[in-house]
Design an enzyme around this catalytic site. Structure first.
Site, PDB file in Angstrom:
ATOM      1  CD  GLU A  23      -3.132  -1.012   2.070  1.00 17.04           C
ATOM      2  OE1 GLU A  23      -3.170  -0.019   2.807  1.00 17.04           O
ATOM      3  OE2 GLU A  23      -4.043  -1.864   2.022  1.00 17.04           O
ATOM      4  CB  THR A  24       3.433   2.740   1.630  1.00 15.63           C
ATOM      5  OG1 THR A  24       2.293   2.840   2.496  1.00 15.63           O
ATOM      6  CG2 THR A  24       4.181   4.063   1.665  1.00 15.63           C
TER       7      THR A  24
END
Length: 269
Positions: free
Chosen positions: A121-122
């Site tokens: 997610e990052t």
């Protein structure tokens, strides 16, 4: 039907979740992470961090009682405790893939799993080796018949790396668990417009509408109104993704039951 389970620390088990025998139901264990308990990267060596009440014996039992159930492991997620997890480019991408295949094969065999879900997610701002590494990982696991299903879980700020992954390795990706609740759309018409956008980016065939219980985005029965609108607009409803069973336990799994009923009655499923 896809549902994440085991990420919040609640001592979950599979048995209470409503599972209709007439529909494919995929539980997604959350999460397997290539980091140690301090959040330090392990170069593709994954370990399970879902709640310990989700045991190998529990997986075997739910699959025996419901032959339509598959169980998957989601990779990474947002954080490990207070440590936010980041995709990092390994110095040797092929070694990362090799480590990933080996470590995941061990987890998959131990827990009787059927597949993996990708939920990094990052990301760094510059170009990464994400597509190469993850595409290679999924391909090798499928080539070795370790898994039969693979999904990806992009959201509004991670579309670029996932589009690159899907464009390069779409033939080994079975479903797109797009996190529509991150788009902050709260009305059915807005949900339809967002679905159209994501269908342009990833294709509509594998794209699943999604819902976060007591969370972000569209809430309550407006979600089912959105599903009706999608169907009326010509989209084939190939499933629903829900986050998560942990939250569903607080309301008797209403959204799981209603989503499965909708899919079983859908004319385009």
């Amino acid at each position: 039907m896809m549902e994440y389970i085991g990420a919040t620390g609640i001592p979950m088990t599979f048995d209470p979740v409503s599972v209709e025998d007439g529909i494919d139901f995929h539980f997604i264990l959350s999460f397997a992470i290539d980091a140690n308990s301090s959040g330090n990267s392990q170069n593709g060596v994954f370990s399970p961090y879902w709640v310990p009440t989700l045991t190998p014996e529990g997986v075997a039992a739910i699959k025996e009682s419901h032959p339509n159930v598959k169980v998957m492991a989601s990779l990474s997620g947002w954080s490990l405790g207070d440590t936010v997890l980041h995709w990092y480019d390994p110095e040797d991408p092929d070694k990362w893939v090799s480590n990933g295949v080996s470590s995941l094969k061990s987890i998959i065999n131990k827990y009787h799993l059927d597949g993996i879900d990708i939920d990094y997610e990052t990301f760094p701002k510059n170009q990464t080796k994400f597509a190469y590494c993850i595409g290679g990982l999924i391909s090798e696991l499928k080539n070795q018949s370790v898994i039969t299903v693979a999904t990806i879980a992009p959201f509004y700020s991670t579309t670029d790396p996932y589009i690159e992954l899907h464009d390069g390795y779409g033939d080994v990706i079975d479903y797109i668990n797009y996190q529509f609740y991150t788009d902050k759309v709260r009305r059915p018409q807005g949900y339809l417009e967002t679905f159209k956008l994501r269908a342009m980016q990833f294709g509509a065939e594998k794209l699943l509408p999604s819902y976060e219980i007591a969370g972000r985005g569209i809430q309550g029965d407006a979600f089912f109104q959105a599903l009706e609108l999608l169907e009326d607009s010509g989209f084939a409803l190939n499933g629903v993704m829900i986050f998560s069973a942990d939250a569903g336990s607080q309301n008797g799994y209403y959204y799981e039951r209603e989503s499965q009923a909708f899919l079983l009655n859908a004319t385009t499923v």
